[in-house]
Motif scaffolding. Sequence first.
Motif, short mmCIF file in Angstrom:
data_model
loop_
_atom_site.label_atom_id
_atom_site.label_comp_id
_atom_site.label_asym_id
_atom_site.label_seq_id
_atom_site.Cartn_x
_atom_site.Cartn_y
_atom_site.Cartn_z
N VAL A 82 -2.01 6.32 2.34
CA VAL A 82 -2.25 5.18 1.43
C VAL A 82 -3.62 5.22 0.78
N TYR B 145 -6.97 1.66 2.02
CA TYR B 145 -6.62 1.29 0.66
C TYR B 145 -7.66 0.36 0.06
N ASN C 62 0.82 -1.21 0.00
CA ASN C 62 0.00 0.00 0.00
C ASN C 62 0.86 1.26 0.00
#
Length: 475
Positions: free
Chosen positions: A233, A321, A114
């Motif tokens: 992320v 994410y 990520n």
Amino acid sequence: MSEPIERLWGGRFKAEPSEALQALSRSDPSFFRLAPYDLAGSRAHARELNRAGILNGGELQQLLDAMTQIEADFSAGAIEPSQADEDVHTFLERVLTQRLPALGGKLRAGRSRNDQAANDLRLYLRAEARKLALAVLDLQRALIEQAQAHVHSVTVGFTHLQPAQPVVFAHPLLAHAQSIYRDLDRLIDWDRRTSRSPLGAAALAGSAICMQPELSATELGYDAPCENSIDAVASRDHVAEFVFIASMLAVNLSRLSEEVILWTSRQFRWVELDDAYATGSSIMPQKKNPDIAELTRGKAGRLIGNLSGLLATLKSLPLAYNRDLAEDKIAAFDCIDTLRLVLPAMAGMIRTMRANADEMRRQAPLGFTLATEVADWLALAGVPFSEAHEITGELVRACEAKGIELGDVSAGMLADVDARLAPDVLAHVALDAAVTARCGFGGTAPARVSEQIARLQSAIDKQAAWAADYRGPAC
């Protein structure tokens, strides 16, 4: 026999992923262009693992040497991803562990795909922004060169695509240059916001091993790490903003292209393109087509589509994410690849085109473009502008009835329209007088246009200095 599949996940799965999942999950081939940036992030991460005590000095050096060689091999085409490599991270870890079996696996500690993915794309975009800037600056200089040659070339300016007022040809050229200047200024401002490192965010919560992400950030040319590991992320607004800037630039290039298409038409005859930057017809031998301008105009729609698609992808994504975010690279890469083609072609076309100053001057007064000079003269003589507007309109109507332009009006005809139209007005109904009169800041008077050129040159020199002063990894 198919290659064994090496994944960065899978310990809790009993079954192998289906072929359909693998096909969908595998990165687009264009994503592997991020390999040098992934290696740059891995080198910074290796140093962080050394600070954390996971790698000793000898191990660190072995990893750094191996990654330097991997980068050289990738650049030379000696290694390449296989069908079994899910993404750039898998590819590079596979190669690293093949070369350093016991040591290569240590590098994964304290990080996630990520934050790797977020970091790779940031580094790539920041580096490409500088390359894009240099191509934009070349187009800017081509526009300025043409403007310098036509500070005194009088032509007609348009509103609603109808003849409006005389201007010098340099003025519309610089109008396009000013809009493109702002696009590059947006890119510089974008870079300031994007200069934050996501390394150390790991999957979303931060790393319990990599405790000094500010050092990795400095090594990679960032100003600082991201403030929030989830945001680091999960967010791609910096990618959307980059794609917007690319799209806005494409729109401005499209507007310039449309003008070139008009200028080169038989109806205008203002500009002739150099043979090296025009094409012909397969059936009509006489044709000379402005294909660069047309192709550029068409590609603007493509970049607008990239922006719309990316914004739709980002809409309503939950933290943190999600694999949806892989679409960010599709949009960004296509924008960059498209502009790489368009900008050099546009710069060459503009730099080599030849303007017909005599023809532009001939057309400049047609369509009563000097009518505003009459109204302004009356207003300066004390006539309320509302009346001056009506009087000038009557004069234009009288000219139309006689089939003449304002420059052909006699003193007697002026008096017939209105007694306040003294013969002195005729000195103002002239092309050079009209453009010289527009001498306020930003106006079309040649002296002001020359000043504008000097200011714009100074401004783009500063933008060029920004493009040259990149401290990120040299990939």
